[in-house]
Design a protein around this motif. Sequence first.
Motif, mmCIF file in Angstrom:
data_model
loop_
_atom_site.group_PDB
_atom_site.id
_atom_site.type_symbol
_atom_site.label_atom_id
_atom_site.label_comp_id
_atom_site.label_asym_id
_atom_site.label_seq_id
_atom_site.Cartn_x
_atom_site.Cartn_y
_atom_site.Cartn_z
ATOM 1 N N THR A 1 0.966 -1.217 -0.088
ATOM 2 C CA THR A 1 -0.170 0.089 -0.215
ATOM 3 C C THR A 1 0.889 1.399 0.160
ATOM 4 O O THR A 1 1.508 1.574 1.024
ATOM 5 N N THR B 1 -3.739 6.852 -2.193
ATOM 6 C CA THR B 1 -3.229 5.523 -2.034
ATOM 7 C C THR B 1 -3.374 4.752 -3.467
ATOM 8 O O THR B 1 -4.084 4.976 -4.290
ATOM 9 N N VAL C 1 -2.886 0.372 -4.447
ATOM 10 C CA VAL C 1 -2.221 -0.866 -3.813
ATOM 11 C C VAL C 1 -1.924 -1.715 -4.979
ATOM 12 O O VAL C 1 -2.258 -1.815 -6.070
#
Length: 430
Positions: free
Chosen positions: A58, A96, A98
């Motif tokens: 992440t 963010t 991932v």
Amino acid sequence: MTDRTGHRMASTSRRLDRFDAELARKPGAAVEALLADLAAAQGPIIEETEGGHDALVTFVYVDDVDQVELNTPALMLNAPRVSQPMRRAAGTNVWTLVVRIARDVTTAYRFHVDPPTLGDTTEEMMQVVSDPDRYAAFTAAYTRSVRPDPYNPRQVADLADGSEEPQSSVLTMPDADALPEANDVSDRVVEHRLPGGRRIDVYRPAGGGEDLPLVVVLDGEHCRRGLVLEHLDTAITEGRVPPVRAVLWHNLSPTSRMAEMACNPALPQALTDELFPWLDKRAELPPTERRVLAGFSYGGLATAYTGLHRPDLFGAALPVSPSLFFTPDPHTEPGEWLTRQITPETTHTRWFLAVGRLEDIPIGLPGVAPDATMLSCARRFHDALRSAGADIFGLLEHPSGHEMFTVNAAVEQGLAALLTARTQGTDPRE
């Protein structure tokens, strides 16, 4: 998005799910807890997955801006894309993304705020990097957009930007080899100008020595910033590579390499006419058998070309992530032109090849096969050398991308093999 080797972007992670849930209840506390975890991890948050071959990473960036993208070879994006947009958590400055990444990978990453592009196609990208004005404008905009990870103390140079300071952060996955420390070699590297004006940097190992093998490394300015000499010196100090004299051969300009290294006989001739007499005058030019030429990317292509067509200059060739997709004319000549030049008559040089495992991305240039990648091209070149009876000492498929981690590993392992071994190499895929 799923790529060709099992890496893929993921929609979420356990830590991100928890952040989203906490954000709905106490936004301030949720952000504070996430930042504390980033500080503890000293960078991206890595979580195990079922099966154990990869992990969820992440990436988090915090800033009140309009657009943030993540740039890392681990994304394995099709050229000319170099970065992927990140997601902004509603009501926050938290961005963010991932990514699922193999557990043994070492790679670099950086964040971009409002990044520039190299065009919509690989062909447009090659036009930009070949044009001095357009490339200078791109480099300036790219440099302005780069942001390293403030939570990660491990940084390396980003060869695409013009900054004097490291701007990329290092991601070392749980099963990756530890990165060695890089020795300070400032007192043993001397800059010179050849009579024609070209810059070279000459490295001598501690303790000196007169009768040393010679290693010439192309793209000297990039390799200097990429700490190639520092890592080489560490390997020599620790006994993993025999002592050598190294010369970093700089390009005449940021874009001249695109012509000079494109299977151009002018490059080996320049080495013959400019560098070798300079070294010979100083009694620093060993016999051909004890000379190694190394290069990365287009420099790797030039290294392979010289190894095939001018074996009188170097006894060994070390192409790293070579641009073997090259064709002199995409309208009349299919890609991988140099591989078709391999015959038993062109295999008098010793070889060690290297390429990043993350370089398994379609090239996407005219004349190049649709499924051709840097990795597949290197494998086919290796196989053609072997079929022609070449003296091959290895093909390294390093768990990194088109970056200096691959170069530094290749220089260490390649020189150790080429300068100390005298047996036929084996295929690492067998």
